[in-house]
Design a protein around this motif. Structure first.
Motif, PDB file in Angstrom:
ATOM      1  N   THR A 175      10.532  52.708 -93.148  1.00  0.00           N
ATOM      2  CA  THR A 175       9.435  52.388 -92.246  1.00  0.00           C
ATOM      3  C   THR A 175       9.170  50.883 -92.186  1.00  0.00           C
ATOM      4  N   VAL A 176       8.555  50.501 -91.059  1.00  0.00           N
ATOM      5  CA  VAL A 176       7.993  49.162 -90.901  1.00  0.00           C
ATOM      6  C   VAL A 176       6.481  49.343 -90.961  1.00  0.00           C
ATOM      7  N   ILE A 177       5.808  48.602 -91.826  1.00  0.00           N
ATOM      8  CA  ILE A 177       4.363  48.753 -91.970  1.00  0.00           C
ATOM      9  C   ILE A 177       3.669  47.474 -91.523  1.00  0.00           C
ATOM     10  N   LEU A 178       2.818  47.619 -90.518  1.00  0.00           N
ATOM     11  CA  LEU A 178       2.047  46.504 -89.988  1.00  0.00           C
ATOM     12  C   LEU A 178       0.591  46.694 -90.417  1.00  0.00           C
ATOM     13  N   VAL A 179       0.095  45.805 -91.245  1.00  0.00           N
ATOM     14  CA  VAL A 179      -1.254  45.922 -91.813  1.00  0.00           C
ATOM     15  C   VAL A 179      -2.189  44.966 -91.079  1.00  0.00           C
ATOM     16  N   ASP A 180      -3.229  45.496 -90.446  1.00  0.00           N
ATOM     17  CA  ASP A 180      -4.205  44.627 -89.783  1.00  0.00           C
ATOM     18  C   ASP A 180      -5.478  44.558 -90.619  1.00  0.00           C
ATOM     19  N   GLU A 181      -6.171  43.416 -90.520  1.00  0.00           N
ATOM     20  CA  GLU A 181      -7.368  43.134 -91.323  1.00  0.00           C
ATOM     21  C   GLU A 181      -7.115  43.396 -92.803  1.00  0.00           C
ATOM     22  N   ALA A 182      -6.022  42.819 -93.290  1.00  0.00           N
ATOM     23  CA  ALA A 182      -5.607  43.038 -94.681  1.00  0.00           C
ATOM     24  C   ALA A 182      -6.638  42.526 -95.679  1.00  0.00           C
ATOM     25  N   ALA A 183      -7.416  41.510 -95.308  1.00  0.00           N
ATOM     26  CA  ALA A 183      -8.404  40.958 -96.243  1.00  0.00           C
ATOM     27  C   ALA A 183      -9.485  41.960 -96.601  1.00  0.00           C
ATOM     28  N   ALA A 184      -9.670  42.979 -95.746  1.00  0.00           N
ATOM     29  CA  ALA A 184     -10.698  43.985 -96.012  1.00  0.00           C
ATOM     30  C   ALA A 184     -10.171  45.122 -96.875  1.00  0.00           C
ATOM     31  N   ILE A 185      -8.897  45.064 -97.241  1.00  0.00           N
ATOM     32  CA  ILE A 185      -8.296  46.077 -98.112  1.00  0.00           C
ATOM     33  C   ILE A 185      -8.278  45.520 -99.530  1.00  0.00           C
ATOM     34  N   PRO A 186      -8.691  46.286-100.520  1.00  0.00           N
ATOM     35  CA  PRO A 186      -8.713  45.763-101.898  1.00  0.00           C
ATOM     36  C   PRO A 186      -7.346  45.245-102.334  1.00  0.00           C
ATOM     37  N   THR A 187      -7.365  44.117-103.033  1.00  0.00           N
ATOM     38  CA  THR A 187      -6.127  43.479-103.471  1.00  0.00           C
ATOM     39  C   THR A 187      -5.216  44.417-104.263  1.00  0.00           C
ATOM     40  N   PRO A 188      -5.730  45.249-105.181  1.00  0.00           N
ATOM     41  CA  PRO A 188      -4.821  46.145-105.905  1.00  0.00           C
ATOM     42  C   PRO A 188      -4.017  47.059-104.979  1.00  0.00           C
ATOM     43  N   ASP A 235       4.716  46.630-103.695  1.00  0.00           N
ATOM     44  CA  ASP A 235       5.668  47.188-104.660  1.00  0.00           C
ATOM     45  C   ASP A 235       6.452  48.364-104.073  1.00  0.00           C
ATOM     46  N   LEU A 236       5.797  49.143-103.194  1.00  0.00           N
ATOM     47  CA  LEU A 236       6.413  50.370-102.678  1.00  0.00           C
ATOM     48  C   LEU A 236       7.301  50.152-101.459  1.00  0.00           C
ATOM     49  N   TYR A 237       6.926  49.195-100.608  1.00  0.00           N
ATOM     50  CA  TYR A 237       7.606  49.036 -99.313  1.00  0.00           C
ATOM     51  C   TYR A 237       8.242  47.662 -99.192  1.00  0.00           C
ATOM     52  N   SER A 238       9.350  47.618 -98.451  1.00  0.00           N
ATOM     53  CA  SER A 238      10.124  46.372 -98.402  1.00  0.00           C
ATOM     54  C   SER A 238      10.003  45.625 -97.081  1.00  0.00           C
ATOM     55  N   ARG A 239       9.418  46.261 -96.043  1.00  0.00           N
ATOM     56  CA  ARG A 239       9.282  45.577 -94.748  1.00  0.00           C
ATOM     57  C   ARG A 239       7.820  45.662 -94.309  1.00  0.00           C
ATOM     58  N   LEU A 240       7.093  44.594 -94.607  1.00  0.00           N
ATOM     59  CA  LEU A 240       5.642  44.577 -94.431  1.00  0.00           C
ATOM     60  C   LEU A 240       5.181  43.334 -93.679  1.00  0.00           C
ATOM     61  N   VAL A 241       4.166  43.529 -92.834  1.00  0.00           N
ATOM     62  CA  VAL A 241       3.474  42.408 -92.186  1.00  0.00           C
ATOM     63  C   VAL A 241       1.989  42.553 -92.502  1.00  0.00           C
ATOM     64  N   PHE A 242       1.395  41.510 -93.072  1.00  0.00           N
ATOM     65  CA  PHE A 242      -0.033  41.512 -93.389  1.00  0.00           C
ATOM     66  C   PHE A 242      -0.737  40.534 -92.450  1.00  0.00           C
ATOM     67  N   ALA A 243      -1.554  41.067 -91.552  1.00  0.00           N
ATOM     68  CA  ALA A 243      -2.314  40.210 -90.639  1.00  0.00           C
ATOM     69  C   ALA A 243      -3.782  40.273 -91.025  1.00  0.00           C
ATOM     70  N   THR A 244      -4.457  39.133 -90.956  1.00  0.00           N
ATOM     71  CA  THR A 244      -5.877  39.161 -91.313  1.00  0.00           C
ATOM     72  C   THR A 244      -6.630  37.994 -90.702  1.00  0.00           C
ATOM     73  N   THR A 245      -7.930  38.225 -90.516  1.00  0.00           N
ATOM     74  CA  THR A 245      -8.837  37.150 -90.129  1.00  0.00           C
ATOM     75  C   THR A 245      -9.163  36.384 -91.399  1.00  0.00           C
TER      76      THR A 245
END
Length: 679
Positions: A283-296, A303-313
């Motif tokens: 899978t390709v995982i696109l994360v929006d508003e990543a800053a609102a997701i807890p850091t852990p 650690d689990l996924y190898s193709r990630l995009v983290f977008a955030t304000t």
């Protein structure tokens, strides 16, 4: 006399040519402002923020915020004469398009500053009445509005028309992109998908720069190229609605708000906890508003996924993502050293150097200050009432920037409370005029006996007294809510000088000052082992743990009090926690369970001791000695090797199945580990 319509006609074309929004401050008597507003004609899409909207305007309400937040308008009137919700002022400004009019309406400036703000009910503690109390936020904003670079129309004065700021030329982009930077962002997302594995992309921007749209454009293009498993995630489904809308538009698909998939799931929303619990393949995982997701959780995704995009304000109207920058990106540097970072500067609804954006950013301290800090020598300890900081705007900016680092999200409401709530106090550590650490204190309690009793029995709740209410209700200690209390809301040290004991130094100063004034002192925070140890080392003891995780930190919230006089409450809490570990607190970090829980003590019989020794020699199955091992562990858990103790906490106290315990072949490993025990 200059009329509002005349002023708008004179100015708007110049702003439209530059791709800017036109902010105007209109102030005067009720009769004067009403006359000026009555001549204002709504345009295609016109919004009104205030008590009642005239014909042709759409009234913006807090309840509908998520619906209008991503929309666009041509005119936005903020009627601040009667009440003003500063959170909505900041958020709604992003809706206004280039060339649009932003009109901020107040009474005469001297009168307006003295009038209470009923909307401040959201930030004022009991028993303050928002219809009678006047805070400092209006004063602060009047300074921003009064600057010479603002267009102003104030009754009895000539219109103020400032020189326009410099135009910053932006490179053009081809459709479907709104800016050249957005086009670069989409290309970078493609590279994450087609390039080397484990090289995530971090996409940051102020709000309104097109980062969510970039996710949607990239998702649609990947589908067109044959990719069929593109997952969008975020703190909630609402966070990815813009990406879905843009993707559907590019793919010529109809889209309904709240729809969480396109093309039979080729593009779909999956909650973060599901991604962590059920690993998706290829899978390709696109994360929006990543800053609102807890850091852990972000770390687990990495650690689990190898193709990630983290977008955030990273910093904007809804809150700051500085915690994301400091906590998570340092993790990426260690674990994914090839990760890429791209920051979008160019707005998509208007051009750079927009006067309204400059006003909003300055008026809500949304621009961060990053000063170089030299070697720590002898920092100065200082306590501030917030009214003192009103005369020191640079220091207020430093403090608010620093407080933004201490929490997952700090927003306009925090600044509003800081300036309007008189029950707050700040303590700082400073060196060379630079704030290097600060603590924010909320004064609570002193509820009358009748109210404290009503709160304790669940009949009343009052705003702004978290510590008092928790002690009265959860601990059934109404008498404590009658005492004067100080809750340490946040304590933060600048990241450049952390791990030098400055937090402990500041906390000692705070405690000394508050204890000298006979305050009962407590704190509440998302419980992690490191934070728990910090507070316990300072003399705080836990008395309550929430049964649900905080949304911001994804950790259970612990309430801690300072002083040995609360040891009985702590023992009650610890005994109760033990019995909850197999139920309500089953997801608690086993290290915290080991730190806080107090199990019952039952002596081991000679027969049980013999059976345990046989198990240790691998001559007796685990199933026959489990209850014996529980009794033994409850007696000696403080003396057991730490890693073995964590395993036993999960199995014996939290009742995890063997396959749930993240230790390889835990059941087979247990007899070997038990050889370390003195049975």
């Amino acid at each position: 006399m200059t009329h509002l319509l005349q002023l708008i006609r004179q100015q708007q074309s110049s702003y439209q040519e530059r791709g800017w929004r036109l902010p105007i401050w209109l102030a005067g008597s009720e009769l004067y402002t009403q006359q000026q507003l009555s001549a204002l004609e709504p345009e295609a899409v016109s919004y009104w923020l205030g008590q009642q909207a005239p014909a042709g305007f759409t009234l913006l309400s807090a309840k509908q915020k998520q619906h209008w937040l991503g929309t666009e308008c041509d005119v936005l009137v903020v009627d601040a004469r009667y009440a003003v919700d500063w959170d909505l002022v900041a958020a709604s400004s992003g809706c206004l398009k280039a060339g649009g009019l932003w009109l901020f309406v107040t009474n005469e400036p001297d009168l307006w500053r003295q009038l209470p703000n009923p909307a401040a009910k959201r930030v004022l503690p009991y028993p303050l009445d928002a219809t009678a109390y006047t805070g400092l936020f209006k004063d602060f904003w009047l300074e921003q509005l009064s600057e010479q670079r603002r267009v102003k129309l104030i009754e009895g004065n000539s219109a103020v028309i400032p020189l326009l700021p410099q135009v910053i030329a932006s490179p053009q982009a081809e459709l479907p992109y709104r800016t050249a930077e957005q086009q670069q962002a989409v290309a970078a997302i493609h590279k994450v998908v087609t390039g080397h594995r484990r090289r995530p992309l971090v996409l940051t921007a102020h709000r309104g720069r097109g980062k969510s749209s970039a996710l949607g454009l990239a998702a649609a293009q990947l589908v067109q190229q044959g990719k069929t498993d593109i997952l969008l995630t975020g703190p909630s489904p609402v966070a990815v609605q813009t990406a879905f809308f843009i993707a559907a538009d590019l793919l010529s698909l109809s889209y309904q708000q709240g729809q969480n998939q396109l093309l039979n799931g080729a593009i779909r929303f999956v909650p973060v906890d599901v991604l962590l619990a059920e690993k998706q393949q290829n899978t390709v995982i696109l994360v929006d508003e990543a800053a609102a997701i807890p850091t852990p959780q972000l770390q687990q995704l990495t650690d689990l996924y190898s193709r990630l995009v983290f977008a955030t304000t990273e910093h904007g109207y809804e809150g700051t993502g500085r915690g994301f920058q400091l906590r998570f990106q340092s993790y990426l540097q260690q674990h994914c050293p090839g990760f890429q970072k791209l920051h979008l500067h160019q707005p998509i609804r208007y051009q750079a150097n927009d006067p309204l954006e400059q006003l909003i950013f300055k008026g809500f301290l949304l621009e961060q200050t990053d000063s170089a800090i030299t070697e720590i020598q002898q920092p100065q300890l200082t306590g501030y009432q917030v009214k003192d900081l009103r005369l020191q705007p640079q220091k207020l900016q430093q403090i608010f920037s620093l407080l933004s680092l201490a929490h997952y999200q700090t927003d306009v409401m925090d600044l509003w409370a800081l300036l309007d709530n008189p029950a707050l106090k700040l303590y700082t550590l400073e060196q060379d005029q630079q704030v290097i650490a600060c603590a924010l204190i909320s004064f609570e309690g002193e509820l009358d006996a009748e109210l404290a009793s009503a709160v304790a029995h669940g009949k009343r709740r009052v705003q702004g007294h978290l510590l008092a209410q928790s002690l009265a209700f959860h601990c059934l200690q109404p008498q404590l809510a009658e005492q004067k209390m100080a809750r340490i809301q946040r304590i933060v040290v600048h990241p450049l000088v952390q791990s030098q004991g400055l937090g402990s130094q500041l906390l000692s100063f705070v405690l000394q000052d508050l204890l000298g004034q006979q305050y009962l002192i407590g704190t509440s925070f998302g419980a992690t082992l490191a934070l728990a140890k910090f507070w316990q080392k300072a003399g705080f003891i836990p008395v309550k743990l929430s049964h649900q995780n905080e949304q911001a930190s994804n950790e259970a919230s612990v309430l801690m009090l300072y002083g040995e006089q609360f040891r009985a409450l702590q023992q009650q809490f610890s005994r109760q926690l033990y019995w909850q570990l197999a139920d309500k607190q089953r997801s608690l970090d086993p290290a915290l369970a080991l730190l806080w829980a107090q199990p019952p003590s039952i002596e081991i019989t000679p027969q049980q001791s013999t059976e345990l020794q046989l198990f240790q020699s691998e001559l007796r199955p685990y199933e026959l000695i489990e209850t014996h091992l529980l009794c033994w562990f409850n007696l000696f858990y403080t003396k057991v090797d730490h890693q073995t103790a964590l395993l036993l906490v999960q199995r014996l106290w939290q009742k995890y199945d063997w396959q749930e315990i993240p230790v390889s072949a835990a059941k087979q490993k247990l007899p070997e580990l038990c050889k370390l025990l003195h049975l």
